[in-house]
Design a protein around this motif. Structure first.
Motif, mmCIF file in Angstrom:
data_model
loop_
_atom_site.group_PDB
_atom_site.id
_atom_site.type_symbol
_atom_site.label_atom_id
_atom_site.label_comp_id
_atom_site.label_asym_id
_atom_site.label_seq_id
_atom_site.Cartn_x
_atom_site.Cartn_y
_atom_site.Cartn_z
ATOM 1 N N GLY A 147 -13.273 -8.908 -7.993
ATOM 2 C CA GLY A 147 -13.366 -10.250 -9.021
ATOM 3 C C GLY A 147 -13.377 -11.406 -8.144
ATOM 4 N N ALA A 148 -13.178 -12.572 -8.295
ATOM 5 C CA ALA A 148 -13.084 -13.885 -7.653
ATOM 6 C C ALA A 148 -11.883 -14.472 -7.946
ATOM 7 N N GLY A 182 -6.187 -18.854 -8.865
ATOM 8 C CA GLY A 182 -6.197 -17.764 -10.025
ATOM 9 C C GLY A 182 -7.211 -16.572 -9.568
ATOM 10 N N LEU A 183 -6.760 -15.389 -10.236
ATOM 11 C CA LEU A 183 -7.914 -14.369 -9.856
ATOM 12 C C LEU A 183 -8.680 -14.171 -11.296
ATOM 13 N N ILE A 217 -22.006 -6.086 -14.855
ATOM 14 C CA ILE A 217 -22.388 -6.215 -13.342
ATOM 15 C C ILE A 217 -21.507 -5.418 -12.651
ATOM 16 N N LYS A 218 -22.031 -5.122 -11.590
ATOM 17 C CA LYS A 218 -21.707 -3.990 -10.664
ATOM 18 C C LYS A 218 -20.702 -4.843 -9.458
ATOM 19 N N HIS A 219 -20.861 -6.028 -9.326
ATOM 20 C CA HIS A 219 -20.412 -6.701 -8.174
ATOM 21 C C HIS A 219 -20.134 -8.261 -8.720
ATOM 22 N N PRO A 220 -18.947 -8.960 -8.367
ATOM 23 C CA PRO A 220 -18.807 -10.258 -8.806
ATOM 24 C C PRO A 220 -19.918 -11.184 -8.304
#
Length: 715
Positions: free
Chosen positions: A657-658, A668-669, A681-684
């Motif tokens: 996540g980000a 916040g996540l 999406i496979k990656h953020p």
């Protein structure tokens, strides 16, 4: 192995591009220089592809060297066959070369070598051939020897078993098959050493997942939990299938006298010798891949952080918050020069808020401060409250920004900071750094070890050499993409310029201090130890404002000055028009790039780059990045409620996540599943980057655990 062919296939480029890039690297050219000024030669390979190529080139060359050593060693032993040679030459990884070399590698004393010293090799051969016609114990009697330390037939059989177990474990084909099967069908299991102990690893207290599905961040978390002695981690292989495979390979005849012994030997060989080694290898391979992934993410985050747009033309008040020792302030003018420093005590235990406000009002009035840059460390929230109250009382518009101060304390205590601010204490240096990292993030952040900037994950657990090299490459690419002002750049910024070492960077600054401003790029050749090769590599990335030659303000390389001059003349311009902005429509005037490039005797790609640069000299690629959010009011975590939509800045991107700063001092996540509903999406990183300004909606708030769950979907 044909290294060029292998690289070409892996990178999906043409063989001539690979050949050209390898030649340029071997000639001592840097990646930024090749990427920017040798596009014609490489077919415009970018710095990312070139760095990967350089990394793999180094690995494959090491592999070829290792093969050479292994072949020589086996040949010296007189054991090199044509088949073995072909297998070694065809190997594509160091692991396979090691497998093939294992039986011939000089061994330390093992149970098998001790058994050989006792003269039990003959008995091992008898068992291996599986042709005896009497009980093994009777066969073994002949090997009993008091002199050699073999007291009984059982001891002789055990020793012969040790020799066979080692021979089975040394068989390269067996290992390759077992490693693949273990990787494809094995499971990673973890358990808590103490289930009652609270820790960040609770989700791994009773955890299992197939080896091939294990995500990078989980691998690194398991490794850390194991290193901290909170978890036990093991790899569970499909043992029964492996033992049956080995039995099929080893037991080639039905023989009631040798079969039980061989089954015991096979089990011992697998459990004692093969399984632990393969578990170690697979876990090392998983860790290496996870580290490479984490380093890539760290690099991408670092790049976005370094490429944040500078806030120019403003006088900034840097504010390093603290409680007992007071908040350190530094006033920094638009050029980064420190004008004043002061300490105020608006926070506990002194709580001198009125006194602090009076000092702040005087500073703002005296220096025309328009922006306050506040570090996000201890007492940051309390400082922000004071600033917001103050802003309401001011007759002029002043805004503030919360700045990530990661690494500021590392910089403040460094030798570099001591040289830069010999009369300041660490707090004053930190305040100056907090102000400057808003004015020019790149110039300030290069002074800090990239690992200390705080945009990675598990950075302390990984291969530090590999991490440092990768992050230095990112910094180098960013600095060269932006370029530097030769007359103002610090030594720490200059050392990242293509072709410039730490020594040369210091020599450039020393030359500047002795002889005054550089007026011409050619003057660089007068700097001690800076020869023609270094000049070729660095000149295009060094800018000189107000020098003798207007082309020196651009990223046009001196080797192309003649062509640039002819281009300007053919279009009816003078060099002086570069600075006036008169060349804005130059690209529209060039009707036929191909014809013009032949006339000017330069490549078409180079010509297009020159035209683009002359239209907008010394353009800053950072201008296209999202600007920081400037605030005038404060929001607290308790003010948040599910459903609230806010603007935030992405502070860190990780595998799952980000983290987004929404102005409440607790990022916040946004979980990867909540980032986008437009595509899978496979990656953020496919959707967000560090520094992005994004809209987020609050999903939930846990005040006790200080956790904020956010979403970017359905906004």
């Amino acid at each position: 192995m044909d290294i060029l062919k292998k690289l070409t296939g892996e990178l999906g480029i043409q063989q001539w591009q690979t050949q050209a890039a390898v030649q340029l690297i071997d000639e001592g050219n840097t990646i930024p220089f090749i990427s920017r000024y040798r596009k014609e030669v490489t077919g415009s390979l970018n710095d990312e592809v070139l760095r990967t190529l350089n990394e793999r080139l180094s690995y494959l060359r090491n592999l070829e060297e290792k093969k050479e050593q292994v072949l020589n060693s086996i040949e010296e032993q007189g054991k090199l066959t044509d088949e073995l040679k072909a297998q070694i030459l065809a190997a594509e990884t160091l692991v396979v070369v090691d497998d093939l070399y294992r039986p011939y590698r000089p061994k330390r004393r093992t149970r098998a070598t001790i058994a050989k010293e006792k003269g039990l090799e003959g008995l091992a051969d008898v068992i291996r051939l599986q042709m005896i016609r009497r009980p093994l114990e009777e066969e073994a009697i002949a090997y009993i020897s008091e002199e050699k330390g073999v007291a009984t037939a059982e001891e002789a059989i055990a020793g012969a078993g040790d020799i066979l177990a080692e021979a089975i474990s040394d068989e390269a084909d067996y290992r390759i098959y077992i490693r693949k099967l273990t990787f494809d069908e094995g499971m990673i299991l973890s358990a808590a050493k103490d289930e009652k102990q609270a820790s960040v690893y609770e989700m791994y207290y009773n955890f299992e997942e197939p080896v091939k599905r294990l995500a990078g961040h989980r691998i690194l978390a398991l490794n850390r939990g194991e290193a901290e002695k909170v978890l036990t981690v093991k790899l569970e292989a499909p043992e029964e299938r492996i033992l049956r495979f080995l039995e099929k390979k080893v037991i080639v005849r039905e023989n009631p006298y040798t079969e039980p012994a061989l089954k015991a030997v096979i089990e011992d060989s697998y459990k004692r010798l093969i399984a632990p080694a393969i578990e170690r290898e697979i876990r090392n391979e998983l860790t290496e891949k996870a580290e490479d992934g984490a380093i890539r993410v760290f690099g991408k985050n670092l790049e976005q952080l370094l490429m944040q747009p500078p806030i120019v033309g403003q006088v900034v008040l840097g504010w390093d918050p603290a409680f007992r020792t007071g908040c350190k302030l530094a006033v920094v003018d638009a050029t980064g020069k420190v004008l004043d420093t002061v300490v105020i005590y608006p926070t506990a235990p002194q709580n001198k808020v009125a006194e602090a406000k009076a000092v702040l009002k005087k500073l703002i009035q005296k220096y025309h401060i328009t922006l306050i840059s506040v570090g996000n460390g201890t007492a940051s929230r309390e400082s922000e409250m004071v600033i917001v109250e103050l802003l309401k009382e001011l007759p002029v518009k002043v805004q503030y920004v919360i700045v990530n101060e990661a690494g500021a304390s590392v910089y403040s205590a460094s030798k570099l900071a001591t040289e830069e601010f010999p009369n300041f204490d660490v707090g004053q240096r930190s305040a100056a750094s907090i102000a400057r990292r808003l004015q020019d993030p790149l110039a300030e952040l290069v002074k800090i070890d990239p690992k200390s900037i705080g945009v990675g994950q598990y950075q302390h657990d990984m291969n530090q050499k590999k991490l440092s090299e990768a992050l230095s490459g990112v910094v180098e690419d960013c600095v060269n993409r932006v370029g530097v002002d030769l007359n103002t750049a610090s030594a720490s910024l200059l050392e990242y310029i293509s072709g410039i070492s730490k020594t040369l960077a210091k020599n450039i600054v020393a030359y500047r201090e002795t002889n005054g401003r550089f007026s011409d790029r050619k003057e660089l050749l007068k700097v001690a130890k800076l020869g023609p090769k270094a000049y070729e590599q660095c000149a295009g990335f060094m800018r000189i404002a107000g020098g003798k030659n207007p082309l020196d303000t651009t990223s046009v390389h001196p080797e192309s000055y003649e062509a640039a001059g002819k281009l300007l003349a053919s279009m009816g311009y003078e060099k002086e028009d570069i600075l006036s902005g008169a060349l804005k429509g130059l690209s529209k005037k060039v009707k036929d790039y191909q014809r013009l490039s032949k006339e000017l005797e330069i490549g078409e790609i180079t010509l297009r780059d020159i035209v683009k640069e002359l239209e907008k000299p010394a353009r800053d690629p950072r201008d296209e990045m999202p600007k920081p959010i400037l605030r005038t009011d404060v929001l607290e975590m308790k003010d948040l409620a599910p459903g609230m939509v806010l603007k935030g800045t992405v502070r860190n991107v990780i595998d799952f996540g980000a983290f987004v700063d929404i102005g409440v001092h607790q990022d916040g996540l946004v979980h990867i599943s909540q980032i986008t509903d437009k595509k899978f999406i496979k990656h953020p990183l496919e959707a967000v980057s560090v520094g992005d300004v994004v809209d987020v909606k609050v999903m939930s708030v846990d005040l006790q655990k200080k956790r904020i769950a956010l979403t970017m979907k359905n906004l």
